[in-house]
Scaffold this motif. Structure first.
Motif, PDB file in Angstrom:
ATOM      1  N   ALA A  23       0.846  -1.192   0.000  1.00  0.00           N
ATOM      2  CA  ALA A  23       0.000   0.000   0.000  1.00  0.00           C
ATOM      3  C   ALA A  23       0.882   1.242   0.000  1.00  0.00           C
ATOM      4  O   ALA A  23       1.741   1.389   0.881  1.00  0.00           O
ATOM      5  N   ALA A  24       0.674   2.102  -0.969  1.00  0.00           N
ATOM      6  CA  ALA A  24       1.447   3.333  -1.087  1.00  0.00           C
ATOM      7  C   ALA A  24       0.610   4.521  -0.631  1.00  0.00           C
ATOM      8  O   ALA A  24      -0.597   4.590  -0.896  1.00  0.00           O
ATOM      9  N   SER A  52       5.801  -0.017 -14.595  1.00  0.00           N
ATOM     10  CA  SER A  52       5.601   1.404 -14.815  1.00  0.00           C
ATOM     11  C   SER A  52       4.263   1.789 -14.186  1.00  0.00           C
ATOM     12  O   SER A  52       3.231   1.197 -14.521  1.00  0.00           O
ATOM     13  N   TRP A  53       4.291   2.741 -13.282  1.00  0.00           N
ATOM     14  CA  TRP A  53       3.082   3.040 -12.521  1.00  0.00           C
ATOM     15  C   TRP A  53       1.948   3.552 -13.405  1.00  0.00           C
ATOM     16  O   TRP A  53       0.789   3.206 -13.214  1.00  0.00           O
ATOM     17  N   ASN A  54       2.266   4.358 -14.394  1.00  0.00           N
ATOM     18  CA  ASN A  54       1.226   4.920 -15.248  1.00  0.00           C
ATOM     19  C   ASN A  54       0.894   4.028 -16.447  1.00  0.00           C
ATOM     20  O   ASN A  54      -0.269   3.862 -16.801  1.00  0.00           O
ATOM     21  N   LEU A  55       1.921   3.455 -17.068  1.00  0.00           N
ATOM     22  CA  LEU A  55       1.689   2.689 -18.292  1.00  0.00           C
ATOM     23  C   LEU A  55       1.359   1.223 -18.017  1.00  0.00           C
ATOM     24  O   LEU A  55       0.734   0.567 -18.853  1.00  0.00           O
ATOM     25  N   GLY A  56       1.838   0.714 -16.882  1.00  0.00           N
ATOM     26  CA  GLY A  56       1.565  -0.678 -16.559  1.00  0.00           C
ATOM     27  C   GLY A  56       2.494  -1.674 -17.206  1.00  0.00           C
ATOM     28  O   GLY A  56       2.291  -2.884 -17.070  1.00  0.00           O
ATOM     29  N   SER A  57       3.499  -1.233 -17.924  1.00  0.00           N
ATOM     30  CA  SER A  57       4.443  -2.164 -18.532  1.00  0.00           C
ATOM     31  C   SER A  57       5.283  -2.813 -17.443  1.00  0.00           C
ATOM     32  O   SER A  57       5.599  -2.196 -16.423  1.00  0.00           O
ATOM     33  N   ALA A  75      -6.170   2.964  -8.726  1.00  0.00           N
ATOM     34  CA  ALA A  75      -7.120   3.716  -7.904  1.00  0.00           C
ATOM     35  C   ALA A  75      -6.859   3.535  -6.410  1.00  0.00           C
ATOM     36  O   ALA A  75      -7.101   4.441  -5.612  1.00  0.00           O
ATOM     37  N   LYS A  76      -6.362   2.359  -6.033  1.00  0.00           N
ATOM     38  CA  LYS A  76      -6.122   2.066  -4.619  1.00  0.00           C
ATOM     39  C   LYS A  76      -4.674   2.313  -4.210  1.00  0.00           C
ATOM     40  O   LYS A  76      -4.316   2.092  -3.051  1.00  0.00           O
ATOM     41  N   ASN A  77      -3.852   2.749  -5.167  1.00  0.00           N
ATOM     42  CA  ASN A  77      -2.424   2.969  -4.877  1.00  0.00           C
ATOM     43  C   ASN A  77      -1.791   1.734  -4.236  1.00  0.00           C
ATOM     44  O   ASN A  77      -1.052   1.833  -3.243  1.00  0.00           O
ATOM     45  N   THR A  78      -2.086   0.600  -4.797  1.00  0.00           N
ATOM     46  CA  THR A  78      -1.600  -0.653  -4.239  1.00  0.00           C
ATOM     47  C   THR A  78      -0.880  -1.468  -5.310  1.00  0.00           C
ATOM     48  O   THR A  78      -1.364  -1.588  -6.434  1.00  0.00           O
TER      49      THR A  78
END
Length: 119
Positions: A23-24, A52-57, A75-78
């Motif tokens: 959890a961030a 990658s946090w935004n791209l998901g790669s 959405a949950k920063n997890t």
């Protein structure tokens, strides 16, 4: 600053599965990448998987490809690490880590969670 709290470690048998969570909180909007590292006594910390946090790669170390899956719930920063078909050599303390998009080195760390895989 970004704070990270891991959970989900434990003692399992070879072939079992575990899911780690991280959890961030804090300035998560600045995060560019997150990863899971592991470390055993006497060895250097090893990057197991990153996303990658935004791209998901994603990318993985060869020893876990096909067995571990890193994912995130934006959405949950997890952050998650699904570990399947665990082997005794996966035994380690697992750390969640993050870095800002402007950085090349991981700079925020969780406290670590122990994963122990027995035969």
């Amino acid at each position: 600053q970004v704070q990270l709290v891991e959970s989900g470690g434990g003692l399992v048998q070879a072939g079992d599965s575990l899911r780690l969570s991280c959890a961030a909180s804090g300035r998560t909007s600045s995060v560019g990448s997150m990863g899971w590292f592991r470390q055993v006594p006497g060895k250097e910390r090893e990057l197991v998987a990153r996303i990658s946090w935004n791209l998901g790669s994603t990318s993985y170390v060869d020893s876990v490809k096909g067995r571990f899956t890193i994912s995130r719930d934006y959405a949950k920063n997890t952050l998650y690490l699904q570990m399947d078909n665990l082997k005794p050599e996966d035994t380690a303390v697992y750390y969640c880590s993050a870095r800002r998009a402007s950085r090349t080195e991981y700079e925020y760390w969780g406290q670590g969670t122990q994963v122990t895989v027995s035969l």
